[in-house]
Motif scaffolding. Structure first.
Motif, PDB file in Angstrom:
ATOM      1  N   GLU A  20      35.103  39.672  36.801  1.00  0.00           N
ATOM      2  CA  GLU A  20      34.819  38.974  38.066  1.00  0.00           C
ATOM      3  C   GLU A  20      33.924  39.802  38.991  1.00  0.00           C
ATOM      4  OE1 GLU A  20      38.553  37.648  39.689  1.00  0.00           O
ATOM      5  OE2 GLU A  20      38.784  36.152  38.108  1.00  0.00           O
ATOM      6  N   GLU A  69      28.702  33.476  40.591  1.00  0.00           N
ATOM      7  CA  GLU A  69      28.300  32.656  41.729  1.00  0.00           C
ATOM      8  C   GLU A  69      29.492  32.220  42.589  1.00  0.00           C
ATOM      9  OE1 GLU A  69      25.256  28.975  42.503  1.00  0.00           O
ATOM     10  OE2 GLU A  69      24.984  30.328  40.811  1.00  0.00           O
ATOM     11  N   GLU A  70      30.645  32.072  41.968  1.00  0.00           N
ATOM     12  CA  GLU A  70      31.844  31.651  42.702  1.00  0.00           C
ATOM     13  C   GLU A  70      32.406  32.746  43.605  1.00  0.00           C
ATOM     14  OE1 GLU A  70      33.323  32.768  38.487  1.00  0.00           O
ATOM     15  OE2 GLU A  70      31.474  32.140  39.459  1.00  0.00           O
TER      16      GLU A  70
END
Length: 115
Positions: free
Chosen positions: A88, A18-19
């Protein structure tokens, strides 16, 4: 287009990353065959697939794919989610079929890139 745009267009749920929703997406590739993804995908792309195995994460990592979208309501297991988190990579899930998902993104202006 950003990953957030992809999420909104597909009405997708964020499973991890989400980041990183502000990352740029330049193209899309839709396939359940990772050999096709290796042949045609470009960097900064989103991969739409229904294949739920670790090879999807490994392929995404090799090609600098910023976002995976699991289509047809497929839900990757925790191993896949953790692999994506460690690398990531944003992982989304949508109930739309692959054809519809690709069409929605294309209609919104996201192309497949040059062959």
């Amino acid at each position: 287009m950003t990953v957030k745009d992809v999420q909104e267009i597909l009405g997708a749920r964020v499973l991890t990353g989400e980041e990183f929703l502000d990352r740029e997406v330049r193209s899309a590739c839709g396939s359940d065959m990772m050999s096709d993804v290796l042949a045609f995908s470009k960097d900064h792309s989103v991969l739409l697939t229904g294949l739920c195995n670790p090879q999807v994460i490994r392929t995404a990592e090799m090609l600098d794919i910023v976002c995976l979208v699991f289509v047809r309501g497929k839900k990757p297991d925790e191993t896949i989610i953790e692999m994506a988190k460690d690398r990531e990579i944003v992982v989304l899930e949508t109930g739309h079929r692959m054809f519809s998902s690709c069409g929605m993104l294309y209609q919104a202006g996201l192309g497949g890139g040059a062959i």
